[in-house]
Each structure stands twice: as C-alpha cells, then as structure tokens.
Design a protein around this motif. Structure first.
Motif, PDB file in Angstrom:
ATOM      1  N   LYS A   1     -20.480 -40.325   0.460  1.00  0.00           N
ATOM      2  CA  LYS A   1     -19.393 -41.148   1.010  1.00  0.00           C
ATOM      3  C   LYS A   1     -18.265 -41.305  -0.008  1.00  0.00           C
ATOM      4  N   HIS A   2     -18.621 -41.369  -1.269  1.00  0.00           N
ATOM      5  CA  HIS A   2     -17.614 -41.470  -2.323  1.00  0.00           C
ATOM      6  C   HIS A   2     -16.713 -40.244  -2.314  1.00  0.00           C
ATOM      7  N   TYR A   3     -17.314 -39.053  -2.223  1.00  0.00           N
ATOM      8  CA  TYR A   3     -16.522 -37.826  -2.196  1.00  0.00           C
ATOM      9  C   TYR A   3     -15.705 -37.719  -0.912  1.00  0.00           C
ATOM     10  N   ALA A   4     -16.259 -38.205   0.191  1.00  0.00           N
ATOM     11  CA  ALA A   4     -15.505 -38.186   1.448  1.00  0.00           C
ATOM     12  C   ALA A   4     -14.243 -39.039   1.310  1.00  0.00           C
ATOM     13  N   TYR A   5     -14.378 -40.171   0.657  1.00  0.00           N
ATOM     14  CA  TYR A   5     -13.204 -41.021   0.416  1.00  0.00           C
ATOM     15  C   TYR A   5     -12.203 -40.314  -0.498  1.00  0.00           C
TER      16      TYR A   5
ATOM     17  N   ILE B   1     -19.140 -33.748   3.942  1.00  0.00           N
ATOM     18  CA  ILE B   1     -18.241 -33.426   5.049  1.00  0.00           C
ATOM     19  C   ILE B   1     -18.585 -34.257   6.277  1.00  0.00           C
ATOM     20  N   ALA B   2     -19.876 -34.477   6.493  1.00  0.00           N
ATOM     21  CA  ALA B   2     -20.292 -35.292   7.644  1.00  0.00           C
ATOM     22  C   ALA B   2     -19.836 -36.738   7.494  1.00  0.00           C
ATOM     23  N   ALA B   3     -19.646 -37.189   6.255  1.00  0.00           N
ATOM     24  CA  ALA B   3     -19.217 -38.572   6.026  1.00  0.00           C
ATOM     25  C   ALA B   3     -17.735 -38.779   6.323  1.00  0.00           C
ATOM     26  N   ILE B   4     -16.991 -37.676   6.514  1.00  0.00           N
ATOM     27  CA  ILE B   4     -15.583 -37.775   6.876  1.00  0.00           C
ATOM     28  C   ILE B   4     -15.472 -38.159   8.343  1.00  0.00           C
ATOM     29  N   ASN B   5     -14.532 -39.006   8.670  1.00  0.00           N
ATOM     30  CA  ASN B   5     -14.295 -39.370  10.063  1.00  0.00           C
ATOM     31  C   ASN B   5     -13.729 -38.165  10.809  1.00  0.00           C
ATOM     32  N   GLU B   6     -14.434 -37.715  11.851  1.00  0.00           N
ATOM     33  CA  GLU B   6     -14.034 -36.535  12.621  1.00  0.00           C
ATOM     34  C   GLU B   6     -13.804 -35.338  11.695  1.00  0.00           C
ATOM     35  N   PRO B   7     -14.880 -34.791  11.103  1.00  0.00           N
ATOM     36  CA  PRO B   7     -14.723 -33.724  10.106  1.00  0.00           C
ATOM     37  C   PRO B   7     -14.024 -32.478  10.634  1.00  0.00           C
ATOM     38  N   GLY B   8     -14.277 -32.113  11.901  1.00  0.00           N
ATOM     39  CA  GLY B   8     -13.604 -30.941  12.461  1.00  0.00           C
ATOM     40  C   GLY B   8     -12.105 -31.121  12.505  1.00  0.00           C
ATOM     41  N   ASP B   9     -11.662 -32.289  12.945  1.00  0.00           N
ATOM     42  CA  ASP B   9     -10.230 -32.572  12.988  1.00  0.00           C
ATOM     43  C   ASP B   9      -9.630 -32.608  11.587  1.00  0.00           C
ATOM     44  N   GLU B  10     -10.411 -33.112  10.631  1.00  0.00           N
ATOM     45  CA  GLU B  10      -9.911 -33.181   9.252  1.00  0.00           C
ATOM     46  C   GLU B  10      -9.726 -31.786   8.659  1.00  0.00           C
ATOM     47  N   LEU B  11     -10.650 -30.871   8.979  1.00  0.00           N
ATOM     48  CA  LEU B  11     -10.492 -29.492   8.521  1.00  0.00           C
ATOM     49  C   LEU B  11      -9.222 -28.878   9.100  1.00  0.00           C
TER      50      LEU B  11
END
Length: 662
Positions: A524-528, A565-575
């Motif tokens: 989660k830290h890396y996602a932030y 990557i899973a900890a990112i909100n909507e990872p597909g959209d973020e990519l």
C-alpha cells in the motif's frame, strides 16, 4: 501578517523556515521576519519553538538581536526581530580571516552578549559564525536562540547535546554533563576562526572530528599578538574546569575595556560569579548522579538486548500478518526487536506453488539484520544533532566528495552514522542525506574501483532498507488530506532516484529492497508513492523501474509486485492514465511493466486488463519517439503470445474465481 510588508528575495533559508526583510506598517521600521512552518513538525518541536520565542522576548542588550514580536498563523510561527546587515559566516567566506583588531571588536561584543546571558542563567548552546550578525555600524549581535536553555536555580549542569559539531566543546562530544563553559569553548572556536581562517578542528568525517576535539591538541597560530594567543589558550582548554571563565574573562587584556555590561542584568546566583563551596559541592554531586544514572541505563540496555537476542534465537517463527507501523524514527535494535513481537508473517504452508522458497516467512533475526546498525559510542552524540547542524555537516561532506575525496563515503561506519539522521522530521535533512549518497555516481573523475568500494559500504550498512524505511516515516507525516509538502516530495524523489540506481547496479541491493518490502508489508505504501505522479512525476517513474526490475531479476517476489498494483484504486484505469502521460519516460516504463507482468504474472494482468489498454499500446506503435514505438511493438508481441489480447475486456466472475484459486 497584515501589519508587515515583505521584501523579496528572502534574506535566508534553512530547515527552520525562511527569513524575509520586511517593513512594519505602523512606523515603517525595517525588520527581519522569520516564518517557521508548522506542518511536518512534532508537537515537541512546536513547544520548543514557542519556548525560544519566550526566552528571547525578555532579552535587552545591544549585542543580542532584539525580538519585537511573535505570533502564529494557521500554518506558521512568525518571529519579528531587528534586521542586521550580514552574518559573520558570509564575511569569513568572503574574506577568509579578519584583521586582529576587527576580531577583537567582534570577540568583545560576543563576550558582552554571553556575560548578559550567563548573568541571567541562560546558555546559548549554538555559538557559530552563522549566528553572529553584524549591524551596518559593525556591532556584533548574537542571534538564534533555538537551542538556548534557561537554567533553574537548582540546576548546575545539563546533559542534552546541542550545537554545531565544528564548535562543540569536548565535554559534549564525550557525552558528559556540561555548563556555561561549553559556550566559552565555542567562543574560542569563533575567535580562532576569525584570526586564522578556519576552526581549530576541521574534517569532513564527523567521527574523526569528534576524536580531534576530544583528544588532539590545538595548533596555535604564530602570527597573532600575545594577548590574542593567551585568550585562545584560555578558552580552548579541553577540561572545562580549567577553561578561562567568569569573572576572569572580563579582565583578560584582549577584551578588557571593550566589554559592555548593562545595568539590568543579573539574577540570583548568576553563572558569571564564582560558586561558593556549598554550590560547588552541589554541582559535583549533580554531575556524579547524572553519570551514575547514564551508566545504569547503558548497563540495563545491554542486559535487555542480550535477553531479547537470546529469546529471538529460541523463536524461529513469528505469528500474525500485520505490517510494522513505526512510531519512532530511529533504527535502533531494541525498538526493532520490540516491534517484531507484534509482527505477523505469512506461514509457509499458506504459500501458493511457485512463489519461491520461504521468501514470505522470514524470521525475526533476518529482519533485525536488515535494519541493523553498527554498535558504537558514536551513536550517543550524533542522535542529538538537530536539523540545521546536519544540513551544515552534510553540505560540507558533499563539497568534499565533489572535490574527489571519497574516503569517508567508503567507510561503512561513516555511512551508518549519517543514516541515523534519516529519521529526522526535517525532509530537507533526509533529502541532503540521499543527495550525499548519490553524488559519487554523478562525478566522472571517480573511478569504478572507488565506486565499487562505495557500493560495498552501502550494502554493508543496509542503506537501501534504511532509505525505504525513511520514505515510510515521511509519508506518515501527511496532513489530513494525505498531501505531502514540496520538501517531502523532493526528499522522496531523491531517495527513489538513488535506490533505482543501486538496485539496477547490484542484485545485492535489489534483494535487500525485496526483503524489506515484504517484511514491512509495503504494498500500500508503494501504491501511494505511485499516486504521487500527479505532483512529482519522477518518483513514480523510478518506482515503476524498480517494480519491473524485481519481476525481471527476482521473480520469486512477483506476488509482492502484484500486491502493489492491486492496491491502486482501479489499477487498469491507472495503467491507462500512465500510458497517456506527456512524459515519454513514464510511458516507456509503464510499457515495460506491462510486458513484465504479462511474462511473470499473466493471470493477474488478465484480471486488471481492459480493451482501452490495448488500444493505447497500439496507438503508441505510431509514436514519433523510436524507443516508444519499439517497446509498444515488443509489448504487443508478448501480449499476443500469451493470448491476453484475445481475452474479454472485462473478466467474468467465473474467470475471476478461477484465476484467484490457481
């Protein structure tokens, strides 16, 4: 703030904040306005700043910068003082040394200021050229009372270590109790620098500096008058009891007749008068009690460490699965061991096939080793150095390295010592440390053999894990809106740039990074950190490079990368958003990450995939940037090979369930 008009540019800047030249609207008086940011400071630091204002408010002496006002806004503490012409530090930087008569005048002014302070039982504790200001008429004035301490009547000695290393008295370097005579040593250092051109002891290695101050004799100049030499020999005595002090200092021929003693100074039992026999006895008892208490604390700490170490050896596994939430900023073994008792790591039996041998269930000893510090007495004095002192020291160290002197940075003890300040609440200090460790890799004149020696010292002290730990401490200080200030963002940028360089240079650093990331559950830290691309693009760009490199070189840790990557909100959209950035570097590294995910974590990529990602990659095949065109082609080829492009854009619940149970 409405009562003042600020002039630009600023007069000075440091970790404390910024100093502006301003005009007081009520009478058009020119003043200095120091603005100290509240954000990022602990409550203890804010209390200390308010105490500084309270101490300085009552000073009234021509050789002490007068404070006119102090107030607070929602975000800042403001201090209004008289405005001086320039500081002694800049004068010495320009002139190198001063004529003895001018040095006599400044020394006499400082003696006047110190006599006033000590008569009121106040220790300055941070005398240095930067804190000596000169008026347009050449009057020296003492400023910056951030480390000042008002000693109560029952207090004869202090123990907390304050000051700047170059001007710090031997008793402070040794960690012994001290009194006002520590200020007089610093006065001697300033006078010495004025007539010689450098402090009595100077080196870029702070451990070496401490040893010089404690043990080495002063090299006395030969081109000065006998009176000046006599004063230096009296002030620069290593034994504080033998040091030239009050009231005899007033009568010394170098300053006699030039010291200003005002009529309003003096309290009961001033520090400027000789102690009676009973007072001297009370002081000696207090020193003995402090030393005995210090020895007892050390002995108890050693015993506790041995007890805990023995217990750790008897406990091969830890029970739960919770990330460490550090509340302190120090990498000391005892604190780390305490946290280990609360930590959970996934049991080996719960691992999925192919995830690697036991990488998710390290024992306590492994974590202790990753964040271990070398043991040694140097930690005692260095922990207490404050932000501004560290900034001065780090800048000097940078200059030495840029001049080609890499001896200190190749010393694991030196690197480990500097790492102690990574826990500082000042983001500027953390940034300077990361910059210091980065400089060798930017200088062409440093040989590969020297660089290899430097990397070896970095690996030995576990620099990468300590830098990662520092990023945690920085993000923990976010405000309620989860925002970081500009200084914190800059510190993170420099840290991740250095880590990216190291992990791509040697797999030892990459393995250390992977271990600490898993052990501290940093997904989660890396996602932030990735989300910070909206404010500081290079932070996310470098972290993407790190994640791709983990997949490429250490696939056993692929599960952790997918957790990030899973900890990112909507990872597909973020990519998708990252693929459409204006930064070619970010787009390129996003393509590389997708390619590596496809190769190492196909099932996970299917879960977050959508047709828009495919269209974005296909569009990049026609980019005007050759490197982007080539990588887009390569990524599409890999995606075709694994049939991801033939999958539905949105995975059904049935497919989702199948993928998560494989």
């Amino acid at each position: 703030m409405n009562n003042y008009s600020l002039f630009f540019p600023i007069l000075g800047e440091g970790s404390f904040g910024q100093v502006y030249k301003a005009r007081r609207k009520s009478d058009n008086e020119i003043v200095a306005l120091k603005l100290i940011k509240k954000h990022g400071r602990t409550e203890k630091e804010l209390i200390s700043l308010r105490k500084e204002c309270e101490i300085q408010r009552h000073f009234n002496h021509p050789n002490i910068i007068q404070m006119f006002d102090s107030f607070e806004t929602e975000n800042e503490i403001a201090v209004v003082t008289e405005c001086a012409f320039r500081d002694l530090y800049r004068i010495l930087a320009s002139e190198r040394f001063l004529h003895e008569e001018l040095a006599r005048k400044i020394t006499s002014d400082l003696v006047s200021a110190l006599y006033y302070l000590h008569s009121n039982r106040v220790l300055h504790r941070d005398l240095k050229p930067q804190n000596v200001l000169l008026s347009e008429k050449g009057v020296a004035k003492l400023c910056d009372f951030g480390f000042a301490r008002n000693m109560s009547l029952g207090t004869h000695v202090l123990t907390s270590i304050k000051g700047t290393p170059l001007y710090m008295a031997p008793e402070l370097m040794e960690g012994n109790p001290y009194d006002h005579n520590a200020d007089l040593w610093s006065l001697g250092c300033i006078t010495y620098e004025m007539v010689v051109g450098s402090p009595p002891f100077k080196t870029n290695n702070i451990l070496h500096l401490a040893n010089l101050i404690r043990c080495e004799p002063v090299r006395w100049p030969v081109s000065i008058s006998s009176d000046c030499l006599s004063l230096l020999k009296g002030l620069l005595l290593k034994n504080p009891i033998e040091r030239l002090s009050w009231p005899y200092l007033l009568e010394h021929p170098f300053v006699k007749g030039h010291v200003l003693i005002t009529s309003d100074q003096g309290v009961t039992l001033p520090l400027t008068s000789e102690l009676t026999s009973s007072q001297a006895h009370a002081k000696e008892l207090q020193m003995q009690d402090i030393i005995a208490a210090q020895n007892q604390i050390v002995e108890e700490a050693i015993l506790e460490k041995r007890r805990l170490s023995t217990k750790i050896m008897d406990e091969p596994k830890i029970k739960a699965n919770v990330s460490i939430n550090p509340s302190k900023g120090d990498f000391d073994d005892e604190e780390l061991i305490r946290r280990l008792k609360c930590m959970d790591v996934q049991d080996r039996s719960e691992m999925q096939p192919g995830e690697g041998p036991n990488i998710m269930c390290p024992n306590q000893i492994e974590l202790k080793e990753i964040l271990k510090l070398d043991e040694g007495c140097q930690e005692v004095c260095l922990n207490a150095l404050e932000s501004e002192e560290w900034l001065v020291f780090l800048q000097q160290s940078m200059e030495e390295i840029m001049d080609g002197d890499t001896e200190s940075i190749s010393d694991a003890a030196f690197v480990n010592m500097v790492c102690r300040a990574l826990s500082s609440s000042s983001a500027n200090v953390v940034e300077y440390i990361a910059s210091l460790f980065s400089i060798p890799f930017t200088i062409d004149s440093i040989s590969e053999a020297q660089l290899e020696k430097i990397r070896k010292s970095y690996a030995e002290v576990k620099l990468v894990p300590k830098l990662i730990y520092a990023t945690q401490l920085i993000t923990k200080r976010c405000n309620q809106n989860n925002d970081l200030n500009a200084e914190e963002l800059q510190a993170l940028e420099v840290i991740f740039l250095l880590i990216t360089n190291l992990v791509h240079t040697d797999d030892v650093f990459l393995e250390q990074l992977c271990k600490i990331s898993v052990l501290l559950s940093l997904s989660k830290h890396y996602a932030y950190i990735l989300s910070l691309r909206r404010r500081k693009l290079r932070i996310a760009t470098n972290l993407l490079a790190i994640l791709s490199h983990i997949l490429r070189k250490m696939p056993d840790y692929r599960k952790f990368v997918t957790e990030v990557i899973a900890a990112i909100n909507e990872p597909g959209d973020e990519l998708r958003l990252m693929l459409n950035q204006s930064s070619d570097c970010l787009v390129l590294r996003t393509l590389v990450l997708i390619k590596e995910l496809n190769y190492r974590c196909t099932d996970f990529l299917i879960l977050i995939w959508n047709d828009f990602i495919q269209k974005d990659i296909e569009h990049l095949r026609y980019s005007t940037v050759e490197e982007l065109r080539s990588m887009a082609e390569c990524t599409l080829h890999e995606l075709t090979r694994t049939n991801i492009l033939n999958e539905q854009s949105f995975v059904s619940q049935e497919v989702f369930g199948f993928c998560t149970t494989r």
